[in-house]
Design an enzyme around this catalytic site. Sequence first.
Site, PDB file in Angstrom:
ATOM      1  N   HIS A 134       0.759  -1.085   0.069  1.00 58.73           N
ATOM      2  CA  HIS A 134      -0.088  -0.030  -0.079  1.00 58.73           C
ATOM      3  C   HIS A 134       0.878   1.441   0.128  1.00 58.73           C
ATOM      4  O   HIS A 134       0.742   2.137  -0.688  1.00 58.73           O
ATOM      5  CB  HIS A 134      -0.902  -0.019   1.472  1.00 58.73           C
ATOM      6  CG  HIS A 134      -1.742   1.252   1.436  1.00 58.73           C
ATOM      7  ND1 HIS A 134      -2.855   1.443   0.972  1.00 58.73           N
ATOM      8  CD2 HIS A 134      -1.262   2.616   1.937  1.00 58.73           C
ATOM      9  CE1 HIS A 134      -3.392   2.746   1.405  1.00 58.73           C
ATOM     10  NE2 HIS A 134      -2.270   3.390   1.806  1.00 58.73           N
ATOM     11  N   GLU A 135       1.974   1.311   0.855  1.00 60.78           N
ATOM     12  CA  GLU A 135       2.884   2.326   1.006  1.00 60.78           C
ATOM     13  C   GLU A 135       3.571   2.521  -0.487  1.00 60.78           C
ATOM     14  O   GLU A 135       3.621   3.624  -0.886  1.00 60.78           O
ATOM     15  CB  GLU A 135       3.743   2.321   2.209  1.00 60.78           C
ATOM     16  CG  GLU A 135       3.044   2.238   3.438  1.00 60.78           C
ATOM     17  CD  GLU A 135       2.101   3.476   3.592  1.00 60.78           C
ATOM     18  OE1 GLU A 135       2.192   4.684   3.018  1.00 60.78           O
ATOM     19  OE2 GLU A 135       1.010   3.457   4.328  1.00 60.78           O
ATOM     20  N   HIS A 189       1.637   4.320  -3.073  1.00 56.79           N
ATOM     21  CA  HIS A 189       1.798   5.866  -2.827  1.00 56.79           C
ATOM     22  C   HIS A 189       2.836   6.184  -3.735  1.00 56.79           C
ATOM     23  O   HIS A 189       2.714   7.425  -4.393  1.00 56.79           O
ATOM     24  CB  HIS A 189       1.549   6.325  -1.559  1.00 56.79           C
ATOM     25  CG  HIS A 189       0.227   6.051  -1.013  1.00 56.79           C
ATOM     26  ND1 HIS A 189      -0.937   6.869  -1.523  1.00 56.79           N
ATOM     27  CD2 HIS A 189      -0.188   5.532   0.564  1.00 56.79           C
ATOM     28  CE1 HIS A 189      -1.668   6.524  -0.575  1.00 56.79           C
ATOM     29  NE2 HIS A 189      -1.457   5.783   0.384  1.00 56.79           N
ATOM     30  N   GLU A 235      -6.301   6.949  -1.211  1.00 56.98           N
ATOM     31  CA  GLU A 235      -6.009   5.674  -0.377  1.00 56.98           C
ATOM     32  C   GLU A 235      -6.563   4.467  -1.085  1.00 56.98           C
ATOM     33  O   GLU A 235      -6.216   3.400  -0.883  1.00 56.98           O
ATOM     34  CB  GLU A 235      -6.763   5.941   0.800  1.00 56.98           C
ATOM     35  CG  GLU A 235      -5.977   6.976   1.646  1.00 56.98           C
ATOM     36  CD  GLU A 235      -4.679   6.500   2.021  1.00 56.98           C
ATOM     37  OE1 GLU A 235      -4.289   5.534   2.471  1.00 56.98           O
ATOM     38  OE2 GLU A 235      -3.753   7.549   2.095  1.00 56.98           O
TER      39      GLU A 235
END
Length: 307
Positions: A152-153, A156, A208
């Site tokens: 997930h990070e 980004h 997100e």
Amino acid sequence: MQQEQTRLQRLDPSRLKRGGFWHKIVLIFSAEMGLVMGTIFSGGVGTPLLAGFLVVPLFGLTLGFVGLSRARDRIVKATTTNLLPDDHPLTKAVHGMAQELHLSAMPKVGVYPDNDINAFAAGSGPKKAVVSFSQGLLDRCTNREVLAIAAHELAHIANNDMRRMQYAWSFQNALTWYMMFERARTMVRWLLSTLGEILILKLSRKREFWADATAAALLGKEAMIEALRRLDGDPIEPPASKLAYARLMIRSNPREWFATHPTIANRIAALEQEVYVRKLPFLSEARRTLKREPRERRLHEAEDISH
């Protein structure tokens, strides 16, 4: 059947929507529209409006550039992140997924000493990025959950989200400060500021969703859903000293009225229904057959990345 097909699809990182030039053009146009509205409703049109067309975009771009140039070092210091060596199991796991996302450089990987389950990515781009995990996350999450949060990070970074959001906040601040300098009516300044804040928060929540979807494309949506449920069940709230950086972290600030993150329930629902996963760019069937690898191997055969 649909679930299994999605799990086997291979993401095409070269076609991820990274923002960039056109994102800045949209921000400039939005700021100048806000400037026009604010000036008209404040009863003044003329030199201040013309000057604002130049000052607001210039100020917004400058603020964004300066903020990004210091972002990684500032949050590493503020969170007392300990950067890990390249041969650490967690670093190697993160770098493996970064390569799958075709990042142009490998981000730094670190751990900070908080007990809540949390993580963040920060920096101006892959060459100056950091992905950091709380000690609580490493102590209480499974390898599968840690990798999902790491993905997930990394999403980004791959999606250029830090730059998108930094420039969005900078342009909004530039417009608000200019209207204040020009002594626009208080109500007008408040309305413009509030509207800008609402739009930026909506953009933040959408990013997100996209990061969750990108992580699901790398590891399977079940892994990301498990990680989100773990976050939702964490009884330890982020410490007050870190709340200023909550918008960069995977968990939102529980004390904010206007959320930077969707609710965990909405994020899980979006993954289960594949709302954003279906919109991601995947490799063609022919290329996917040639390059298919059992991605679950990374989840089951990885070293213990928590220590």
